[in-house]
Design a protein around this motif. Structure first.
Motif, PDB file in Angstrom:
ATOM      1  N   PHE A  14      -6.029   6.060 -10.406  1.00  0.00           N
ATOM      2  CA  PHE A  14      -5.299   7.284 -10.968  1.00  0.00           C
ATOM      3  C   PHE A  14      -4.105   7.155 -10.406  1.00  0.00           C
ATOM      4  CE2 PHE A  14      -3.709  11.612  -9.599  1.00  0.00           C
ATOM      5  CZ  PHE A  14      -3.518  12.264 -10.824  1.00  0.00           C
ATOM      6  N   HIS A  15      -3.552   7.169  -9.305  1.00  0.00           N
ATOM      7  CA  HIS A  15      -2.407   7.528  -8.490  1.00  0.00           C
ATOM      8  C   HIS A  15      -1.268   6.380  -9.263  1.00  0.00           C
ATOM      9  CE1 HIS A  15       1.058   6.943  -5.892  1.00  0.00           C
ATOM     10  NE2 HIS A  15       0.940   8.096  -5.632  1.00  0.00           N
ATOM     11  N   TRP A  16      -1.737   5.033  -8.990  1.00  0.00           N
ATOM     12  CA  TRP A  16      -0.778   3.958  -9.494  1.00  0.00           C
ATOM     13  C   TRP A  16      -0.552   4.142 -11.198  1.00  0.00           C
ATOM     14  CZ3 TRP A  16       2.304   3.385  -5.834  1.00  0.00           C
ATOM     15  CH2 TRP A  16       2.011   3.380  -4.715  1.00  0.00           C
ATOM     16  N   PHE A  52      -8.620  13.728 -16.267  1.00  0.00           N
ATOM     17  CA  PHE A  52      -9.571  13.056 -15.152  1.00  0.00           C
ATOM     18  C   PHE A  52      -9.472  13.600 -13.742  1.00  0.00           C
ATOM     19  CE2 PHE A  52     -10.415   9.681 -12.149  1.00  0.00           C
ATOM     20  CZ  PHE A  52     -11.596   9.534 -12.523  1.00  0.00           C
ATOM     21  N   ARG A  53      -8.291  13.511 -13.347  1.00  0.00           N
ATOM     22  CA  ARG A  53      -8.142  13.939 -11.778  1.00  0.00           C
ATOM     23  C   ARG A  53      -8.597  15.383 -11.624  1.00  0.00           C
ATOM     24  NH1 ARG A  53      -8.985  14.357  -7.419  1.00  0.00           N
ATOM     25  NH2 ARG A  53      -7.712  14.022  -5.648  1.00  0.00           N
ATOM     26  N   LEU A  54      -8.491  16.290 -12.472  1.00  0.00           N
ATOM     27  CA  LEU A  54      -9.054  17.478 -12.216  1.00  0.00           C
ATOM     28  C   LEU A  54     -10.219  17.676 -11.978  1.00  0.00           C
ATOM     29  CD1 LEU A  54      -7.004  19.860 -14.837  1.00  0.00           C
ATOM     30  CD2 LEU A  54      -6.363  19.445 -11.961  1.00  0.00           C
ATOM     31  N   GLY A  93      -7.833  12.308   4.862  1.00  0.00           N
ATOM     32  CA  GLY A  93      -7.583  12.643   3.563  1.00  0.00           C
ATOM     33  C   GLY A  93      -6.165  13.142   3.377  1.00  0.00           C
ATOM     34  N   HIS A  94      -5.613  13.922   2.626  1.00  0.00           N
ATOM     35  CA  HIS A  94      -4.277  14.670   2.462  1.00  0.00           C
ATOM     36  C   HIS A  94      -4.261  15.753   3.749  1.00  0.00           C
ATOM     37  CE1 HIS A  94      -3.795  12.852  -1.349  1.00  0.00           C
ATOM     38  NE2 HIS A  94      -4.749  13.667  -1.926  1.00  0.00           N
ATOM     39  N   ASN A  95      -2.962  15.683   4.256  1.00  0.00           N
ATOM     40  CA  ASN A  95      -2.895  16.598   5.326  1.00  0.00           C
ATOM     41  C   ASN A  95      -2.887  17.970   4.777  1.00  0.00           C
ATOM     42  OD1 ASN A  95      -0.188  17.458   5.150  1.00  0.00           O
ATOM     43  ND2 ASN A  95       0.358  15.240   5.698  1.00  0.00           N
ATOM     44  N   LEU A 158      11.002  14.190  -3.225  1.00  0.00           N
ATOM     45  CA  LEU A 158      10.490  14.727  -1.985  1.00  0.00           C
ATOM     46  C   LEU A 158       9.064  14.134  -1.346  1.00  0.00           C
ATOM     47  CD1 LEU A 158      10.746  17.209  -0.139  1.00  0.00           C
ATOM     48  CD2 LEU A 158       8.953  18.289  -1.314  1.00  0.00           C
ATOM     49  N   HIS A 159       8.263  13.681  -2.688  1.00  0.00           N
ATOM     50  CA  HIS A 159       7.003  13.069  -2.179  1.00  0.00           C
ATOM     51  C   HIS A 159       7.363  11.618  -1.657  1.00  0.00           C
ATOM     52  CE1 HIS A 159       2.975  11.421  -2.873  1.00  0.00           C
ATOM     53  NE2 HIS A 159       3.523  10.601  -3.906  1.00  0.00           N
ATOM     54  N   ILE A 160       8.064  10.890  -2.103  1.00  0.00           N
ATOM     55  CA  ILE A 160       8.468   9.520  -1.823  1.00  0.00           C
ATOM     56  C   ILE A 160       9.208   9.553  -0.416  1.00  0.00           C
ATOM     57  CG2 ILE A 160       9.494   7.138  -2.427  1.00  0.00           C
ATOM     58  CD1 ILE A 160       8.907   7.817  -5.304  1.00  0.00           C
ATOM     59  N   PRO A 173       1.042   4.616   8.156  1.00  0.00           N
ATOM     60  CA  PRO A 173       1.232   3.779   6.840  1.00  0.00           C
ATOM     61  C   PRO A 173       0.142   4.418   5.759  1.00  0.00           C
ATOM     62  CG  PRO A 173      -0.543   2.623   8.444  1.00  0.00           C
ATOM     63  CD  PRO A 173       0.035   3.958   9.147  1.00  0.00           C
ATOM     64  N   LEU A 174       0.704   5.534   5.181  1.00  0.00           N
ATOM     65  CA  LEU A 174      -0.190   6.041   3.956  1.00  0.00           C
ATOM     66  C   LEU A 174      -0.072   5.348   2.728  1.00  0.00           C
ATOM     67  CD1 LEU A 174       1.283   9.761   4.289  1.00  0.00           C
ATOM     68  CD2 LEU A 174      -0.555   8.724   5.619  1.00  0.00           C
ATOM     69  N   THR A 175       0.821   4.486   2.464  1.00  0.00           N
ATOM     70  CA  THR A 175       1.127   3.828   1.292  1.00  0.00           C
ATOM     71  C   THR A 175      -0.004   2.894   1.261  1.00  0.00           C
ATOM     72  OG1 THR A 175       3.215   4.269   0.882  1.00  0.00           O
ATOM     73  CG2 THR A 175       2.550   2.550  -0.393  1.00  0.00           C
TER      74      THR A 175
HETATM   75  C1  HEM Z   1       6.057   8.737 -10.392  1.00  0.00           C
HETATM   76  C2  HEM Z   1       5.855   8.884  -9.168  1.00  0.00           C
HETATM   77  C3  HEM Z   1       4.809   9.518  -8.304  1.00  0.00           C
HETATM   78  C4  HEM Z   1       3.827  10.397  -8.496  1.00  0.00           C
HETATM   79  C5  HEM Z   1       3.977  11.151  -9.696  1.00  0.00           C
HETATM   80  C6  HEM Z   1       2.968  10.540  -7.454  1.00  0.00           C
HETATM   81  C7  HEM Z   1       1.759  11.372  -7.317  1.00  0.00           C
HETATM   82  C8  HEM Z   1       0.929  11.533  -6.458  1.00  0.00           C
HETATM   83  C9  HEM Z   1      -0.257  12.285  -6.380  1.00  0.00           C
HETATM   84  C10 HEM Z   1      -0.472  13.291  -7.496  1.00  0.00           C
HETATM   85  C11 HEM Z   1      -0.843  12.060  -5.355  1.00  0.00           C
HETATM   86  C12 HEM Z   1      -2.249  12.712  -4.699  1.00  0.00           C
HETATM   87  C13 HEM Z   1      -3.158  11.791  -5.182  1.00  0.00           C
HETATM   88  C14 HEM Z   1      -4.517  12.167  -5.238  1.00  0.00           C
HETATM   89  O1  HEM Z   1      -5.203  12.867  -4.441  1.00  0.00           O
HETATM   90  O2  HEM Z   1      -5.161  11.852  -6.566  1.00  0.00           O
HETATM   91  C15 HEM Z   1      -0.107  11.142  -4.759  1.00  0.00           C
HETATM   92  C16 HEM Z   1      -0.544  10.621  -3.427  1.00  0.00           C
HETATM   93  C17 HEM Z   1       0.060   9.590  -2.774  1.00  0.00           C
HETATM   94  N1  HEM Z   1       1.269   8.897  -3.043  1.00  0.00           N
HETATM   95 FE1  HEM Z   1       2.196   9.094  -4.676  1.00  0.00          FE
HETATM   96  N2  HEM Z   1       3.289   9.535  -6.561  1.00  0.00           N
HETATM   97  C18 HEM Z   1       4.452   8.886  -6.945  1.00  0.00           C
HETATM   98  C19 HEM Z   1       4.974   7.679  -6.602  1.00  0.00           C
HETATM   99  C20 HEM Z   1       4.723   7.225  -5.290  1.00  0.00           C
HETATM  100  C21 HEM Z   1       5.015   6.078  -4.542  1.00  0.00           C
HETATM  101  C22 HEM Z   1       6.364   5.314  -5.031  1.00  0.00           C
HETATM  102  C23 HEM Z   1       4.334   5.871  -3.323  1.00  0.00           C
HETATM  103  C24 HEM Z   1       4.716   4.932  -2.145  1.00  0.00           C
HETATM  104  C25 HEM Z   1       6.006   4.651  -1.840  1.00  0.00           C
HETATM  105  C26 HEM Z   1       3.385   6.953  -3.341  1.00  0.00           C
HETATM  106  C27 HEM Z   1       2.543   6.994  -2.192  1.00  0.00           C
HETATM  107  C28 HEM Z   1       1.498   7.893  -2.348  1.00  0.00           C
HETATM  108  C29 HEM Z   1       0.653   8.206  -1.343  1.00  0.00           C
HETATM  109  C30 HEM Z   1       0.559   7.250   0.140  1.00  0.00           C
HETATM  110  C31 HEM Z   1      -0.236   9.110  -1.526  1.00  0.00           C
HETATM  111  C32 HEM Z   1      -1.317   9.567  -0.375  1.00  0.00           C
HETATM  112  C33 HEM Z   1      -0.568  10.863   0.324  1.00  0.00           C
HETATM  113  C34 HEM Z   1      -1.662  11.150   1.745  1.00  0.00           C
HETATM  114  O3  HEM Z   1      -2.215  10.244   2.173  1.00  0.00           O
HETATM  115  O4  HEM Z   1      -1.973  12.208   1.706  1.00  0.00           O
HETATM  116  N3  HEM Z   1       3.599   7.755  -4.448  1.00  0.00           N
HETATM  117  N4  HEM Z   1       1.125  10.695  -5.210  1.00  0.00           N
END
Ligand code: HEM
Ligand code: HEM
Length: 227
Positions: A14-16, A52-54, A93-95, A158-160, A173-175
């Protein structure tokens, strides 16, 4: 500490896929000419991912569930006090703060995708719900879709930034965990990625989206004619 499976395969996919589809959405609306049809198709796909994620947040494995990462405000406040400490607890999980940011991101993304259904490019293309809306709703959705995307960019930045901050400052290393699914933790691993359930939900979601945008979009507004 042992490395254990935390992020199931559907959550990682879902994420990627979400990241990839947002890039496609941006390019097809701005940089690539005559790509509006692809913007629509990929928009439906993105909406499907979000629906789907919901559902997955309700029935997926432990760490993917909303009940797991939506904690009390007191927990969030306590966590925030340790935000800039290098030695704060690493969450499995998520903090607590991140959990709410995830929900905010999902809400903004759903708003973006749904408002798209009411859009027109003023030339050839109309979203499937465009004709059903009054002029004022159309204007509203247009504003939401255009300005909403800038807000979306801000929260993604902000997320990145947060992910980089956790990697460099907090040495978490969350990624890589979002890639292979594993984290060093004492908490139990998930027992299964529930792939059959995920496949079933994908089919249900696809049928739902197809129904809403192709088979039975809301009926067009009929102009009232006065004689
Ligand atoms: C279009 C850009 C992005 C969007 C919209 C996005 C959105 C999200 C969402 C919705 C989640 C929650 C995942 C879930 O529980 O289903 C998440 C988690 C996460 N995302 Fe992204 N993301 C983006 C780009 C990235 C990129 C570029 C990276 C890495 C460099 C990244 C790394 C992460 C990580 C590590 C988590 C898990 C955080 C944790 O451990 O709590 N994201 N992201
Ligand atoms: C999350 C999914 C979506 C994202 C991220 C997204 C993103 C964008 C962006 C960045 C723009 C350009 C805004 C501007 O120029 O100010 C745009 C325009 C537009 N989008 Fe989307 N969109 C999504 C979903 C949809 C959907 C589902 C539809 C229709 C089915 C749609 C239809 C349109 C239309 C018609 C335009 C106007 C194009 C024009 O003025 O030429 N979008 N979208």
């Amino acid at each position: 500490m042992e490395r254990r499976l935390v992020w199931d395969l559907p959550t990682r996919l879902f994420h990627w896929l979400l990241v990839a589809s947002l890039i496609v959405q941006y390019l097809t609306a701005t940089w690539i000419e005559n790509a509006m049809q692809w913007h629509f198709y990929c928009g439906y796909f993105t909406l499907g991912l979000l629906v789907f994620r919901l559902l997955w947040g309700l029935v997926g494995p432990t760490y993917a569930r909303f009940t797991h990462f939506l904690t009390s405000p007191a927990t969030v406040l306590n966590y925030n006090k340790t935000l800039f400490s290098r030695h704060s607890v690493a969450y499995t999980g998520h903090n607590p703060l991140g959990g709410y940011v995830v929900v905010l991101m999902l809400t903004m993304l759903i708003t973006q995708a749904v408002s798209g259904l009411f859009m027109t490019d003023d030339i050839f293309m109309e979203g499937p719900w465009y004709a059903s809306a009054s002029q004022s709703v159309q204007n509203w959705m247009n504003t939401l879709h255009r300005t909403g995307f800038n807000w979306l960019l801000a929260i993604i930045a902000l997320h990145i930034t947060a992910v980089i901050f956790y990697a460099i400052f907090k040495k978490q290393p969350l990624t890589s965990a979002m890639l292979h699914g594993k984290k060093s933790t004492k908490k139990p691993a998930i027992r299964s990625s529930k792939l059959w359930l995920a496949a079933f939900l994908v089919v249900v979601t696809a049928i739902l989206i197809y129904y809403l945008v192709v088979i039975a979009p809301p009926a067009p507004v009929t102009e009232e004619v006065y004689y």
